[in-house]
Write a protein that holds these residues in place. Structure first.
Motif, PDB file in Angstrom:
ATOM      1  N   GLY A 414      33.989  39.167  39.969  1.00  0.00           N
ATOM      2  CA  GLY A 414      34.997  38.433  39.204  1.00  0.00           C
ATOM      3  C   GLY A 414      36.438  38.806  39.488  1.00  0.00           C
ATOM      4  O   GLY A 414      37.350  38.284  38.840  1.00  0.00           O
ATOM      5  N   GLY A 415      36.659  39.689  40.465  1.00  0.00           N
ATOM      6  CA  GLY A 415      38.024  40.143  40.744  1.00  0.00           C
ATOM      7  C   GLY A 415      38.970  39.016  41.119  1.00  0.00           C
ATOM      8  O   GLY A 415      40.080  38.901  40.586  1.00  0.00           O
ATOM      9  N   HIS A 416      38.512  38.166  42.023  1.00  0.00           N
ATOM     10  CA  HIS A 416      39.331  37.028  42.469  1.00  0.00           C
ATOM     11  C   HIS A 416      39.583  36.073  41.307  1.00  0.00           C
ATOM     12  O   HIS A 416      40.706  35.576  41.102  1.00  0.00           O
ATOM     13  CB  HIS A 416      38.602  36.334  43.629  1.00  0.00           C
ATOM     14  CG  HIS A 416      39.182  35.004  44.009  1.00  0.00           C
ATOM     15  ND1 HIS A 416      38.425  33.988  44.544  1.00  0.00           N
ATOM     16  CD2 HIS A 416      40.437  34.519  43.914  1.00  0.00           C
ATOM     17  CE1 HIS A 416      39.203  32.935  44.754  1.00  0.00           C
ATOM     18  NE2 HIS A 416      40.425  33.229  44.389  1.00  0.00           N
ATOM     19  N   TYR A 417      38.564  35.838  40.522  1.00  0.00           N
ATOM     20  CA  TYR A 417      38.664  34.934  39.369  1.00  0.00           C
ATOM     21  C   TYR A 417      39.736  35.429  38.390  1.00  0.00           C
ATOM     22  O   TYR A 417      40.579  34.668  37.913  1.00  0.00           O
ATOM     23  CB  TYR A 417      37.289  34.860  38.694  1.00  0.00           C
ATOM     24  CG  TYR A 417      37.184  33.939  37.485  1.00  0.00           C
ATOM     25  CD1 TYR A 417      38.016  32.827  37.339  1.00  0.00           C
ATOM     26  CD2 TYR A 417      36.230  34.177  36.503  1.00  0.00           C
ATOM     27  CE1 TYR A 417      37.904  31.988  36.231  1.00  0.00           C
ATOM     28  CE2 TYR A 417      36.099  33.334  35.399  1.00  0.00           C
ATOM     29  CZ  TYR A 417      36.952  32.249  35.271  1.00  0.00           C
ATOM     30  OH  TYR A 417      36.842  31.421  34.180  1.00  0.00           O
ATOM     31  N   LEU A 418      39.727  36.736  38.102  1.00  0.00           N
ATOM     32  CA  LEU A 418      40.731  37.294  37.196  1.00  0.00           C
ATOM     33  C   LEU A 418      42.138  37.148  37.769  1.00  0.00           C
ATOM     34  O   LEU A 418      43.091  36.845  37.043  1.00  0.00           O
ATOM     35  CB  LEU A 418      40.446  38.778  36.938  1.00  0.00           C
ATOM     36  CG  LEU A 418      39.271  39.108  36.014  1.00  0.00           C
ATOM     37  CD1 LEU A 418      39.040  40.612  35.971  1.00  0.00           C
ATOM     38  CD2 LEU A 418      39.501  38.574  34.603  1.00  0.00           C
ATOM     39  N   LYS A 419      42.253  37.369  39.089  1.00  0.00           N
ATOM     40  CA  LYS A 419      43.584  37.314  39.701  1.00  0.00           C
ATOM     41  C   LYS A 419      44.188  35.920  39.618  1.00  0.00           C
ATOM     42  O   LYS A 419      45.346  35.750  39.248  1.00  0.00           O
ATOM     43  CB  LYS A 419      43.514  37.794  41.152  1.00  0.00           C
ATOM     44  CG  LYS A 419      43.562  39.305  41.235  1.00  0.00           C
ATOM     45  CD  LYS A 419      43.485  39.822  42.644  1.00  0.00           C
ATOM     46  CE  LYS A 419      43.580  41.353  42.624  1.00  0.00           C
ATOM     47  NZ  LYS A 419      42.699  42.016  43.527  1.00  0.00           N
ATOM     48  N   VAL A 420      43.383  34.902  39.977  1.00  0.00           N
ATOM     49  CA  VAL A 420      43.947  33.545  39.972  1.00  0.00           C
ATOM     50  C   VAL A 420      44.168  33.047  38.544  1.00  0.00           C
ATOM     51  O   VAL A 420      45.018  32.190  38.303  1.00  0.00           O
ATOM     52  CB  VAL A 420      43.066  32.538  40.755  1.00  0.00           C
ATOM     53  CG1 VAL A 420      42.981  32.932  42.220  1.00  0.00           C
ATOM     54  CG2 VAL A 420      41.670  32.430  40.160  1.00  0.00           C
ATOM     55  N   THR A 421      43.421  33.592  37.582  1.00  0.00           N
ATOM     56  CA  THR A 421      43.523  33.116  36.199  1.00  0.00           C
ATOM     57  C   THR A 421      44.580  33.879  35.401  1.00  0.00           C
ATOM     58  O   THR A 421      45.446  33.280  34.766  1.00  0.00           O
ATOM     59  CB  THR A 421      42.154  33.244  35.494  1.00  0.00           C
ATOM     60  OG1 THR A 421      41.151  32.610  36.298  1.00  0.00           O
ATOM     61  CG2 THR A 421      42.180  32.582  34.120  1.00  0.00           C
ATOM     62  N   LEU A 422      44.522  35.203  35.441  1.00  0.00           N
ATOM     63  CA  LEU A 422      45.345  36.010  34.535  1.00  0.00           C
ATOM     64  C   LEU A 422      46.626  36.566  35.144  1.00  0.00           C
ATOM     65  O   LEU A 422      47.613  36.774  34.435  1.00  0.00           O
ATOM     66  CB  LEU A 422      44.528  37.199  34.000  1.00  0.00           C
ATOM     67  CG  LEU A 422      43.262  36.905  33.198  1.00  0.00           C
ATOM     68  CD1 LEU A 422      42.678  38.210  32.675  1.00  0.00           C
ATOM     69  CD2 LEU A 422      43.537  35.965  32.040  1.00  0.00           C
ATOM     70  N   LYS A 423      46.606  36.845  36.448  1.00  0.00           N
ATOM     71  CA  LYS A 423      47.712  37.617  37.022  1.00  0.00           C
ATOM     72  C   LYS A 423      49.099  37.012  36.794  1.00  0.00           C
ATOM     73  O   LYS A 423      50.024  37.722  36.375  1.00  0.00           O
ATOM     74  CB  LYS A 423      47.484  37.862  38.515  1.00  0.00           C
ATOM     75  CG  LYS A 423      48.468  38.876  39.071  1.00  0.00           C
ATOM     76  CD  LYS A 423      48.154  39.243  40.484  1.00  0.00           C
ATOM     77  CE  LYS A 423      49.040  40.336  41.007  1.00  0.00           C
ATOM     78  NZ  LYS A 423      50.308  40.581  40.396  1.00  0.00           N
TER      79      LYS A 423
END
Length: 840
Positions: A414-423
């Motif tokens: 889920g690392g990529h998912y968090l980056k595009v969503t939350l960062k």
């Protein structure tokens, strides 16, 4: 919990042990194929009873660091105004080099001057296994230059016989100090070391000194010193080439390493003491010695006064054999999802017998993920979980094998998912510094609670809106598991219409988004720990988001907040629109429909941080050649900037990267350097520590793995003053003189070394053999007595649904472990023989 680290050669006051690097220097073919991999994980919990300031303001602003010897590799957030700071920070990293001590330093943050080191906990590498997997209070020890040592010395001793002018014979000791390796950085820079060489005895102290070597942590001294050991009167015919027994026992060679301070005081770097009697049976002796603290380095009359630090440490050292050895164990583990019942599978049994389930979860999840077996396994263990769940409102709230497996899976994929969503939103929150405090007790003077409430609502709304619109970015593996959870939860509680949503929201909101929001640095969403005010803001946002997720999925009419001010604030969100949005989002991420990927429109943000780079142009003044820059890597390009958020000064498209390799320290006398070789000049970069350098090399290699025209050879040193330092070739375009390191998997999200994970599981089974034996006995008892009737404490905590199938699986595990023990034992023997005293 962890595989017991093999004891490194121990250093004593008489003869400090020679260090070994057997993992890279073993002489036989078999050993050369064995990889030795080290990792460290654990938690910095809290400190207590720290020394207060003198005067009215007694409190301190504290943080804690983790150091490999003297190299800092991790730093906690600052806890303000406390003498018992609660850190509660977990850490995990691969250790890319050998080390002597793992140290934890507690600092007092100072804005105007250097941070003050309050005290430290230093644990020898070979003692780490004694503390593995349990929380321990350690007393803080004082920090002084006499106890801060690292590195090793290469020494050769010879005893010569000399005939004097009058014909008598005397003994002469020849001391050849060859080199040192791994001396510490002083104020972040390589030191200017020199050594003093002394022959010490009851009535003598003859001292000599080497030349100073400039700007290096690996000085090559190659200097020889001569000492007269005996006079002619002590010579006897019977010991023609040896000094007399009573004399040799009293003499020792002492080497002290110093950093030349020029105008300030020289800094002690460590010492070794070697008794001359090592030459009793040989005319020469050669060894690498680990530097030791000075005799009084750790002595203090009042060490308890400094306070103490509570730590949980798990150090592992795995000997990874060639792939063919792991076939049977891998096969048995990968069959686990198909075993009926799941509690009789090898993977489930591993979780049952490990002292800490977390130890089993990481390698298990990674291995099953690698072979597309995680979804059926996680579904089966979640179903087992649900059998014991009586209330739909508490679904998946515990720390079982199922919930831990899913937590670990979400972290990995889920690392990529968090980056595009939350960062993007987290960056805005951390950089804007708007006050969002709504607790009346914590409001600062001049704060307007209504303004703060509006600020907080703005951030919550923005974050919530982004999350509920992010379903297209949710990784397929997560969607597949959420779909399964939804199905089994509905079957378990058929009369509860909301359980299909709460089963999913308990993971995606409670254990995924809410955790990442409150701790963005842990998920690499922010490069540094946020300040105290920002952490408070993120905490309030996280609480609201997780409540919105569970409230929306359960259609509750009231929130679960204990604080009155949060209940009041949450009333702003108690609208049908939020419930509808949560349900729609949960429907989308727990659907089995194949989603189109979001395409290549947006590059994936992979890593960023501050490092030093060598100027691409040429300047004569060496120091100006290295400049601090902010590096940013996406799936498309590597850029560096003067400061975060500023325009890029230099850009390297990822498709142009030809190789990423370490750079030899001798190139610029700097540690932790690597090179990005691309279609223009190589980019030489210095990371802040060895762990960070390793991570950058790893992610750059992975993102450029499939590039065309990748190099097969490279130059391990720099091209300076018209020639390559490594091979002395003069043409800048000369083919590299060393093969490039092996390629790594191209999959950025799931980079899994299955041999390493299987080796870890083998180590865990080996460590838990006693518990495995008890489980085997429990199966026999259950089969005979139709239930646990005798000595229930031995096995009442095991889940054994089918004693016959479980027994059979345990037999297979024991048989496979026994076969794997043989090559491990063979390697250990070869390693210990290559690590004998006096070897490099």
């Amino acid at each position: 919990m962890a595989a017991a680290a093999p004891a490194a050669a121990r250093a004593s006051s008489e003869a400090p042990a020679a260090s070994t690097t057997a993992e890279t220097e073993a002489g036989d073919e078999d050993s050369r194929e064995v990889r030795v991999l080290q990792s460290l994980r654990g938690k910095i919990c809290e400190a207590k009873n720290l020394l207060p300031y003198l005067g009215p303001h007694k409190m301190r602003d504290c943080f804690c660091t983790i150091n490999l010897d003297q190299e800092e590799v991790y730093r906690t957030q600052v806890v303000e105004k406390s003498l018992s700071p609660f850190f509660s920070e977990e850490f995990y990293f691969e250790i890319p080099r050998t080390f002597q001590y793992l140290s934890f330093y507690v600092y007092d943050k100072n804005v105007l001057q250097r941070d003050l080191r309050i005290g430290k906990v230093a644990i020898k590498k070979e003692d780490l296994c004694n503390h593995s997997g349990k929380e321990t209070w350690f007393s803080l020890q004082p920090v002084d230059s006499n106890s801060e040592v690292q590195g090793k010395v290469h020494l050769e001793l010879k005893l010569n016989e000399l005939i004097t002018e009058n014909g008598t014979v005397c003994q002469q000791l020849v001391v050849h100090i060859k080199a040192c390796h791994g001396l510490p950085l002083i104020n972040g820079q390589s030191c200017d070391p020199y050594a003093t060489v002394s022959l010490v005895g009851p009535s003598r102290n003859d001292q000599k000194k080497t030349k100073v070597k400039k700007k290096t942590s690996n000085p090559q001294f190659n200097e020889i010193f001569y000492f007269e050991v005996t006079r002619s009167s002590s010579y006897t015919r019977k010991s023609q080439f040896q000094v007399e027994e009573e004399d040799i026992e009293k003499l020792e060679i002492r080497i002290d390493l110093w950093n030349n301070g020029n105008l300030v005081q020289d800094v002690f770097l460590g010492e070794i003491k070697v008794p001359v009697n090592v030459l009793r049976n040989d005319s020469s002796h050669q060894a690498w010695y680990l530097l030791q603290p000075r005799d009084n380095g750790n002595k203090s009359s009042k060490t308890d006064d400094l306070g103490s630090l509570r730590l949980n440490i798990c150090y592992t050292e795995d000997y990874v054999l060639p792939s063919e050895y792991y076939g049977p164990l891998k096969t048995l583990l990968l069959k686990s999802p198909d075993v009926q019942p799941i509690s009789a599978s090898a993977a489930y049994i591993l979780g049952e017998i490990c002292r800490d389930k977390n130890d089993a979860v990481l390698p298990l999840v990674r291995l099953l993920l690698h072979h597309d077996k995680l979804v059926p396994f996680a579904t089966a263990v979640a179903e087992l979980d649900l059998k014991d769940t009586q209330d739909a409102n508490t679904i998946f709230r515990g720390n079982s094998l199922a919930t831990r497996c899913l937590d670990e899976m979400m972290k990995i994929v889920g690392g990529h998912y968090l980056k595009v969503t939350l960062k993007p939103i987290l960056d805005e929150i951390c950089e804007s510094s708007k006050s969002c405090e709504i607790d009346p007790i914590k409001l600062k003077e001049g704060d307007n609670v209504e303004n703060n409430k509006e600020n907080l609502r703005y951030y919550v709304d923005k974050l919530f809106s982004t999350i509920v619109k992010s379903s297209m970015s949710c990784p397929t593996v997560m969607c597949d598991i959420f779909y399964s959870l939804r199905q089994i939860a509905t079957q378990r509680f058929p009369n509860d219409p909301h359980v299909q949503y709460s089963a999913v929201s308990s993971f995606v909101f409670l254990r995924f988004f809410a955790v990442a929001v409150v701790s963005p640095h842990t998920f690499h969403l922010r490069p540094h720990h946020p300040d105290a005010q920002t952490i408070r803001t993120l905490t309030l946002i996280s609480k609201t988001i997780q409540t919105l997720g569970s409230w929306g999925s359960l259609s509750k009419s009231k929130s679960s907040f204990k604080e009155t001010f949060m209940c009041e604030f949450f009333k702003m969100f108690q609208e049908e629109g939020y419930i509808t949005a949560v349900k729609k989002f949960l429907d989308e991420i727990s659907s089995t429909e194949t989603k189109e990927t979001s395409g290549t429109s947006e590059p994936v943000h992979l890593k960023e941080g501050e490092m030093y780079k060598r100027a691409q142009g040429r300047t004569r003044i060496g120091k100006k050649n290295f400049k601090k820059r902010w590096f940013c890597l996406t799936s498309r390009e590597l850029t560096y900037h003067k400061q975060p958020g500023k325009d890029a000064i230099y850009t390297i498209p990822v498709k142009n990267i030809l190789a990423v390799e370490k750079l030899e320290e001798s190139s610029f006398n700097k540690k932790n350097m690597f090179q990005v070789i691309h279609t223009e000049k190589p980019l030489y970069v210095q990371a802040n520590n060895c762990v960070e350098a390793n991570e950058w090399i790893d992610v750059l290699c992975r993102v450029s793995r499939c590039n065309q025209n990748r190099l097969s050879f490279y130059h391990p040193s720099a091209y300076i003053n018209g020639n390559w330092l490594c091979c002395q070739e003069t043409s800048e375009n000369t083919l590299g003189c060393k093969p490039c390191t092996a390629g790594v998997p191209a999959d950025i999200q799931i980079d899994i070394d299955e041999d390493r994970e299987t080796e870890r599981i083998y180590s865990l089974f080996t460590l838990s053999l006693l518990k495995l034996q008890k489980m085997e006995e429990a199966c026999g008892t259950i089969a005979v007595y139709q239930g646990p009737q005798k000595e229930p404490d031995d096995y009442s905590n095991f889940v054994i649904e089918d004693s016959v199938t479980t027994f059979k699986t345990i037999q297979q595990i024991k048989s496979i472990i026994k076969k794997l023990d043989e090559p491990h034992e063979k390697y250990r023997k070869k390693r210990s023989s290559s690590a004998k005293y006096g070897s490099k």
